[in-house]
Design a protein around this motif. Structure first.
Motif, PDB file in Angstrom:
ATOM      1  N   ARG A 167       0.632  -1.273   0.089  1.00 23.60           N
ATOM      2  CA  ARG A 167      -0.129  -0.077   0.068  1.00 23.60           C
ATOM      3  C   ARG A 167       0.874   1.232  -0.069  1.00 23.60           C
ATOM      4  NH1 ARG A 167      -3.814   0.471   5.198  1.00 23.60           N
ATOM      5  NH2 ARG A 167      -1.677   1.138   6.060  1.00 23.60           N
ATOM      6  N   ALA A 168       1.975   1.323   1.078  1.00 23.29           N
ATOM      7  CA  ALA A 168       2.584   2.488   0.819  1.00 23.29           C
ATOM      8  C   ALA A 168       3.647   2.766  -0.426  1.00 23.29           C
ATOM      9  CB  ALA A 168       3.845   2.411   2.045  1.00 23.29           C
ATOM     10  N   ALA A 169       3.876   1.704  -1.053  1.00 24.82           N
ATOM     11  CA  ALA A 169       4.721   1.665  -2.343  1.00 24.82           C
ATOM     12  C   ALA A 169       3.435   2.033  -3.314  1.00 24.82           C
ATOM     13  CB  ALA A 169       5.015   0.353  -2.677  1.00 24.82           C
ATOM     14  N   LEU A 170       2.500   1.835  -3.326  1.00 22.31           N
ATOM     15  CA  LEU A 170       1.445   2.511  -4.459  1.00 22.31           C
ATOM     16  C   LEU A 170       0.889   3.852  -3.975  1.00 22.31           C
ATOM     17  CD1 LEU A 170      -1.035  -0.691  -4.568  1.00 22.31           C
ATOM     18  CD2 LEU A 170       0.586   0.286  -6.123  1.00 22.31           C
ATOM     19  N   VAL A 171       1.212   4.093  -2.944  1.00 21.08           N
ATOM     20  CA  VAL A 171       1.043   5.819  -2.440  1.00 21.08           C
ATOM     21  C   VAL A 171       2.081   6.617  -3.181  1.00 21.08           C
ATOM     22  CG1 VAL A 171       1.289   7.365  -0.701  1.00 21.08           C
ATOM     23  CG2 VAL A 171      -0.149   5.266  -0.378  1.00 21.08           C
ATOM     24  N   VAL A 172       3.372   5.842  -3.306  1.00 23.72           N
ATOM     25  CA  VAL A 172       4.620   6.906  -3.580  1.00 23.72           C
ATOM     26  C   VAL A 172       4.478   6.783  -5.264  1.00 23.72           C
ATOM     27  CG1 VAL A 172       7.125   7.064  -3.622  1.00 23.72           C
ATOM     28  CG2 VAL A 172       5.742   6.362  -1.560  1.00 23.72           C
ATOM     29  N   MET A 173       4.027   5.595  -5.764  1.00 23.67           N
ATOM     30  CA  MET A 173       4.467   5.374  -7.319  1.00 23.67           C
ATOM     31  C   MET A 173       3.844   6.115  -8.133  1.00 23.67           C
ATOM     32  SD  MET A 173       6.365   2.743  -8.171  1.00 23.67           S
ATOM     33  CE  MET A 173       5.926   2.114  -9.849  1.00 23.67           C
ATOM     34  N   PRO A 174       2.464   6.918  -8.236  1.00 18.72           N
ATOM     35  CA  PRO A 174       1.971   7.858  -9.069  1.00 18.72           C
ATOM     36  C   PRO A 174       2.643   9.183  -8.897  1.00 18.72           C
ATOM     37  CG  PRO A 174       0.233   6.822  -7.777  1.00 18.72           C
ATOM     38  CD  PRO A 174       1.648   6.363  -7.291  1.00 18.72           C
ATOM     39  N   ALA A 203      -1.344   4.833   9.643  1.00 18.27           N
ATOM     40  CA  ALA A 203      -2.691   5.317   9.608  1.00 18.27           C
ATOM     41  C   ALA A 203      -3.704   4.067   9.232  1.00 18.27           C
ATOM     42  CB  ALA A 203      -2.902   6.608   8.512  1.00 18.27           C
ATOM     43  N   THR A 204      -5.029   4.217   9.547  1.00 16.55           N
ATOM     44  CA  THR A 204      -6.090   3.444   9.301  1.00 16.55           C
ATOM     45  C   THR A 204      -7.085   3.876   8.293  1.00 16.55           C
ATOM     46  OG1 THR A 204      -7.270   4.213  11.107  1.00 16.55           O
ATOM     47  CG2 THR A 204      -5.749   2.245  11.410  1.00 16.55           C
ATOM     48  N   ALA A 205      -7.904   3.135   7.751  1.00 13.98           N
ATOM     49  CA  ALA A 205      -8.808   3.789   6.719  1.00 13.98           C
ATOM     50  C   ALA A 205      -9.982   4.680   7.591  1.00 13.98           C
ATOM     51  CB  ALA A 205      -9.535   2.575   6.018  1.00 13.98           C
ATOM     52  N   ARG A 206     -10.080   4.514   8.711  1.00 16.74           N
ATOM     53  CA  ARG A 206     -11.255   5.246   9.615  1.00 16.74           C
ATOM     54  C   ARG A 206     -10.703   6.432   9.765  1.00 16.74           C
ATOM     55  NH1 ARG A 206     -13.433   2.355  14.878  1.00 16.74           N
ATOM     56  NH2 ARG A 206     -13.904   0.712  13.266  1.00 16.74           N
ATOM     57  N   GLY A 207      -9.291   6.698  10.100  1.00 16.00           N
ATOM     58  CA  GLY A 207      -8.985   8.089  10.325  1.00 16.00           C
ATOM     59  C   GLY A 207      -8.033   8.854   9.251  1.00 16.00           C
ATOM     60  N   ALA A 208      -8.262   8.273   8.051  1.00 20.51           N
ATOM     61  CA  ALA A 208      -7.435   8.434   6.894  1.00 20.51           C
ATOM     62  C   ALA A 208      -7.738   9.985   6.517  1.00 20.51           C
ATOM     63  CB  ALA A 208      -7.787   7.661   5.681  1.00 20.51           C
ATOM     64  N   ALA A 209      -8.832  10.649   6.551  1.00 23.62           N
ATOM     65  CA  ALA A 209      -9.270  11.907   6.072  1.00 23.62           C
ATOM     66  C   ALA A 209      -8.775  12.736   6.945  1.00 23.62           C
ATOM     67  CB  ALA A 209     -10.898  11.881   6.091  1.00 23.62           C
ATOM     68  N   MET A 312      -6.098   4.657  -1.348  1.00 21.83           N
ATOM     69  CA  MET A 312      -5.204   3.142  -1.061  1.00 21.83           C
ATOM     70  C   MET A 312      -5.556   2.648   0.153  1.00 21.83           C
ATOM     71  SD  MET A 312      -3.463   2.393  -3.851  1.00 21.83           S
ATOM     72  CE  MET A 312      -5.215   3.078  -4.711  1.00 21.83           C
ATOM     73  N   LEU A 313      -5.755   3.560   1.266  1.00 22.29           N
ATOM     74  CA  LEU A 313      -5.925   3.048   2.556  1.00 22.29           C
ATOM     75  C   LEU A 313      -7.509   2.462   2.657  1.00 22.29           C
ATOM     76  CD1 LEU A 313      -3.619   4.811   3.575  1.00 22.29           C
ATOM     77  CD2 LEU A 313      -4.764   5.279   5.445  1.00 22.29           C
ATOM     78  N   PHE A 316      -7.224  -0.946   0.838  1.00 18.57           N
ATOM     79  CA  PHE A 316      -6.536  -2.060   1.573  1.00 18.57           C
ATOM     80  C   PHE A 316      -7.214  -2.431   2.733  1.00 18.57           C
ATOM     81  CE2 PHE A 316      -3.511  -1.346  -2.022  1.00 18.57           C
ATOM     82  CZ  PHE A 316      -2.917  -2.577  -2.237  1.00 18.57           C
ATOM     83  N   ASP A 317      -7.932  -1.626   3.321  1.00 16.99           N
ATOM     84  CA  ASP A 317      -8.308  -1.748   4.566  1.00 16.99           C
ATOM     85  C   ASP A 317      -9.910  -1.976   4.538  1.00 16.99           C
ATOM     86  OD1 ASP A 317      -6.219  -1.241   5.933  1.00 16.99           O
ATOM     87  OD2 ASP A 317      -6.603   0.708   6.823  1.00 16.99           O
ATOM     88  N   ARG A 318     -10.533  -2.523   3.292  1.00 14.53           N
ATOM     89  CA  ARG A 318     -11.996  -3.103   3.238  1.00 14.53           C
ATOM     90  C   ARG A 318     -12.276  -4.342   4.116  1.00 14.53           C
ATOM     91  NH1 ARG A 318     -12.759  -4.021  -2.985  1.00 14.53           N
ATOM     92  NH2 ARG A 318     -10.762  -4.930  -2.554  1.00 14.53           N
ATOM     93  N   PRO A 319     -13.148  -4.487   4.678  1.00 14.97           N
ATOM     94  CA  PRO A 319     -13.236  -5.789   5.480  1.00 14.97           C
ATOM     95  C   PRO A 319     -12.753  -6.942   4.773  1.00 14.97           C
ATOM     96  CG  PRO A 319     -15.368  -4.210   5.529  1.00 14.97           C
ATOM     97  CD  PRO A 319     -14.491  -3.825   4.488  1.00 14.97           C
ATOM     98  N   GLY A 320     -13.207  -7.111   3.636  1.00 15.60           N
ATOM     99  CA  GLY A 320     -12.800  -8.495   2.652  1.00 15.60           C
ATOM    100  C   GLY A 320     -11.376  -8.513   2.738  1.00 15.60           C
TER     101      GLY A 320
END
Length: 327
Positions: A167-174, A203-209, A312-313, A316-320
């Motif tokens: 996830r972190a690598a995908l954040v940096v790539m674009p 960070a987590t998806a819940r507190g991402a914003a 991205m968060l 990758f942090d979806r329940p599934g």
């Protein structure tokens, strides 16, 4: 932390270093995460990292020019390995420097090999200055005798570390891909994305914003306030003193002296964002560019990169995905 960052910022601009915001950004990471000066062993490791980063970054340039797809995939793999190293209990500073060096050097080299050499020089000088100022700061402001060394980083479980590193690598790539089209203009975006990649590891998806977008916006507001405060008296001494004041204000919240509902990562990312935006605005002013237009474009790109990091968060942090990881 405030004094060391301010000193790094003032020295970088006084010496007219190629990318002057590198040293204060590294100083923030060094001083905010270490309560003691670097040991001889840690200094040797950082020196080795410099050699590995600069060497690998320069070696990737011909590959990216002639075999673009293979080069992009290899950079993605190296970013994943760098983040994974930090998440599995490795030194986070080493991980951050590896990511910054790989992306900045390879992006600059695709446009102009001499540009990559300039970035190498900027990284080496910036890191060396940050380390020296860190040692000086710890000497001037000694820790109390009862202070303990910072605890070693806790290793994340292997399956979770792989997901978070990807996830972190995908954040940096674009941001890195965008920077390859015009390294001179988009180099600050790489630095911001590296900071976001580091922040996304905790960070987590819940507190991402609140964590990512909020810290980016607040860093922009700090940069605006700093800019107009600096206009009252434009000289290097005031640049140092204002940075010292802003560092103290943010530092009180970063270290929990003033209690807030935001995490230390929020305040650290806000301070880094402010330094990057402010440093680029000062350079734009010296070059005779329209500072306000450039700032608006830059903060817009920062927000776009941040929104992508939040996406991205969320993905990758979806329940599934979470259930697959626990399985």
């Amino acid at each position: 932390m405030a004094a060391g960052t301010a000193l790094c910022l003032a020295i970088s601009f006084a010496l007219d270093l190629p990318i002057p915001v590198i040293a204060p950004v590294f100083a923030v990471f060094l001083l905010a995460t270490q309560n003691r000066p670097l040991s001889l062993k840690a200094g040797a490791i950082l020196g080795l990292v410099v050699m590995l980063t600069t060497g690998s970054g320069l070696l990737l340039v011909p590959l990216l020019r002639h075999y673009a797809l293979a080069g992009v995939l290899l950079v993605g793999l190296l970013l994943f390995l760098a983040f994974h190293y930090g998440l599995r209990g490795g030194n986070n500073l080493v991980s951050t420097f590896l990511v910054a060096g790989l992306t900045m050097i390879s992006a600059a080299g695709t446009a102009d090999f001499q540009g990559a050499v300039t970035v190498v020089g900027a990284l080496v000088k910036g890191l060396l200055l940050a380390v020296l100022v860190s040692v000086l700061s710890h000497g001037l402001f000694c820790e109390v005798a009862s202070a303990r060394a910072a605890p070693a980083a806790r290793a994340m479980p292997a399956d979770r570390a792989m997901i978070v590193a990807l996830r972190a690598a995908l954040v940096v790539m674009p941001a890195w891909l965008l920077a390859m089209t015009d390294p001179a203009s988009y180099m600050p975006i790489i630095m911001k994305s590296v900071s976001l990649g580091r922040q996304s590891c905790t960070a987590t998806a819940r507190g991402a914003a609140r964590e990512l977008i909020g810290s980016t916006l607040f860093g922009g507001l700090l940069a605006i306030a700093f800019w107009f405060a600096l206009r009252l008296a434009v000289n290097l001494w005031m640049f140092f003193l204002w940075m010292l004041l802003f560092g103290l204000v943010v530092g009180r919240r970063l270290y929990g002296i003033s209690q807030t509902r935001y995490s230390p990562g929020f305040w650290l990312n806000s301070l880094v964002t402010m330094i990057i935006l402010l440093g680029q605005s000062v350079q734009d002013s010296v070059a005779g560019k329209d500072v306000y237009t450039a700032f608006a474009v830059r903060i817009g790109l920062f927000l776009a990169v941040t929104l992508y990091a939040c996406l991205m968060l969320l993905l990758f942090d979806r329940p599934g995905v979470a259930s697959d990881q626990s399985g």
